[in-house]
Design a protein around this motif. Sequence first.
Motif, PDB file in Angstrom:
ATOM      1  N   GLY A 123      11.600  62.063 -30.799  1.00 60.49           N
ATOM      2  CA  GLY A 123      12.038  62.420 -32.141  1.00 60.49           C
ATOM      3  C   GLY A 123      11.300  63.617 -32.685  1.00 60.49           C
ATOM      4  O   GLY A 123      11.900  64.529 -33.261  1.00 60.49           O
ATOM      5  N   ALA A 124       9.973  63.658 -32.472  1.00 55.78           N
ATOM      6  CA  ALA A 124       9.193  64.803 -32.936  1.00 55.78           C
ATOM      7  C   ALA A 124       9.548  66.066 -32.174  1.00 55.78           C
ATOM      8  O   ALA A 124       9.404  67.177 -32.702  1.00 55.78           O
ATOM      9  N   LEU A 129      12.906  72.156 -31.155  1.00 51.82           N
ATOM     10  CA  LEU A 129      14.087  72.473 -30.358  1.00 51.82           C
ATOM     11  C   LEU A 129      15.271  72.713 -31.276  1.00 51.82           C
ATOM     12  O   LEU A 129      15.975  71.781 -31.641  1.00 51.82           O
ATOM     13  N   PRO A 130      15.497  73.945 -31.715  1.00 54.17           N
ATOM     14  CA  PRO A 130      16.620  74.219 -32.622  1.00 54.17           C
ATOM     15  C   PRO A 130      17.955  73.907 -31.956  1.00 54.17           C
ATOM     16  O   PRO A 130      18.140  74.128 -30.768  1.00 54.17           O
ATOM     17  N   ALA A 162      18.365  67.806 -37.309  1.00 48.99           N
ATOM     18  CA  ALA A 162      17.976  67.518 -38.690  1.00 48.99           C
ATOM     19  C   ALA A 162      16.630  68.083 -39.088  1.00 48.99           C
ATOM     20  O   ALA A 162      16.400  68.369 -40.273  1.00 48.99           O
ATOM     21  N   ILE A 163      15.700  68.270 -38.124  1.00 45.98           N
ATOM     22  CA  ILE A 163      14.335  68.661 -38.500  1.00 45.98           C
ATOM     23  C   ILE A 163      13.865  69.904 -37.764  1.00 45.98           C
ATOM     24  O   ILE A 163      12.684  70.241 -37.828  1.00 45.98           O
ATOM     25  N   ASN A 164      14.758  70.607 -37.086  1.00 38.96           N
ATOM     26  CA  ASN A 164      14.316  71.793 -36.361  1.00 38.96           C
ATOM     27  C   ASN A 164      13.968  72.918 -37.347  1.00 38.96           C
ATOM     28  O   ASN A 164      14.380  72.889 -38.513  1.00 38.96           O
ATOM     29  N   PRO A 165      13.191  73.916 -36.916  1.00 34.44           N
ATOM     30  CA  PRO A 165      12.706  74.942 -37.849  1.00 34.44           C
ATOM     31  C   PRO A 165      13.797  75.697 -38.585  1.00 34.44           C
ATOM     32  O   PRO A 165      13.633  76.036 -39.764  1.00 34.44           O
ATOM     33  N   VAL A 166      14.907  75.977 -37.918  1.00 34.22           N
ATOM     34  CA  VAL A 166      15.984  76.720 -38.577  1.00 34.22           C
ATOM     35  C   VAL A 166      16.544  75.938 -39.755  1.00 34.22           C
ATOM     36  O   VAL A 166      16.785  76.482 -40.846  1.00 34.22           O
TER      37      VAL A 166
END
Length: 352
Positions: A123-124, A129-130, A162-166
């Motif tokens: 999950g992390a 990984l965009p 949902a949590i990637n940097p982009v």
Amino acid sequence: MVIITTFIALRERRRMSERVGVEVSEEVPPPEWGRRQPLGAVSPWIFVVVVGLLLLGRLVFAPYLTAPALQAWATIFVAICVQALPFLAFGVLLSAAITAFVPASFWTRALPKRPFLAVPVAGAAGAVLPGCECASVPVASGLMSRGVTPAAALAFLLASPAINPVVIVATVVAFPGEPMMAVARFGASLVVAVVAGWVWLRFGRADWLRIPSRPVGHGPKWRSFVEAMRHDFLHAGGFLVVGGATAATMNVVVPRAWLESVAGIPVLSVLVLALLAVILSICSEADAFVAASLTAFSPTAKLAFLVVGPMVDLKLIALQTGTFGRRFAARFIPLTFVLAVVVSMAAGEVLL
């Protein structure tokens, strides 16, 4: 009726042949039946009709194109699309590069051997990984087919879009002066992904999940990169346009009093935006701009929109059903939706 008529006609022909001594063919039906003369070329006429309809539409609707409501709709729609397009293009570019150049065996070496620990690590990993939700399903199925624990692959499937940097940067830009919205989105989405993975690890059954076989790809990697980028951009761009148009329509057509009445009820407003996220199916790189435009709703309701959308929407439901089977989708999708709504409400109360 046609069969009776044919039978009578053949009987009469047979009687005539017996009288005059001429052999009559028994072929049913005769070769000329059901044949039509070839039609002339119709494409030029279709083109003329289309052009005529366009000209007529311009003459009929031109006086209404200056209406204030239409101008407001166009302004909102263009603003959403223009703000979201750079993040969408960048996310698709990175997703295609990772799909083409990062070997799937990397994940089997990077994840812990114990499934309980592999779930939060996977999950992390979504934070680095965009990728949009369109790409998360094939990536997760590829991980499963190469030996990754299904629960860990499912946690990655939910977390990556949902949590990637982009996505987080896009959320910061879409909500200027509200940095806690990005923090709440990151935390709530990661919690949902990990808890859903743990629940599937504890209660999921092997016969509920169909793990597809993945053939080994051939050909140059740059070609795979170009194809993945083109596919993701066309799909994500289409969903962005639909979502932007829907959000603009809601802001212009739906009475403000109705939105305010729904937005004033805490639980109902969260459920409304959560269901709206499922229906709109907006790419995660662009949904923050649509959520920001829904000014009548509370921050918690907007957070539910941002958490539910990348994890449960119509295109994801179709992708998951076709990839992992109906038995999986019937159990995992409701689980994810309920977790996303509950965690969003809790995170909104604490952080927003």
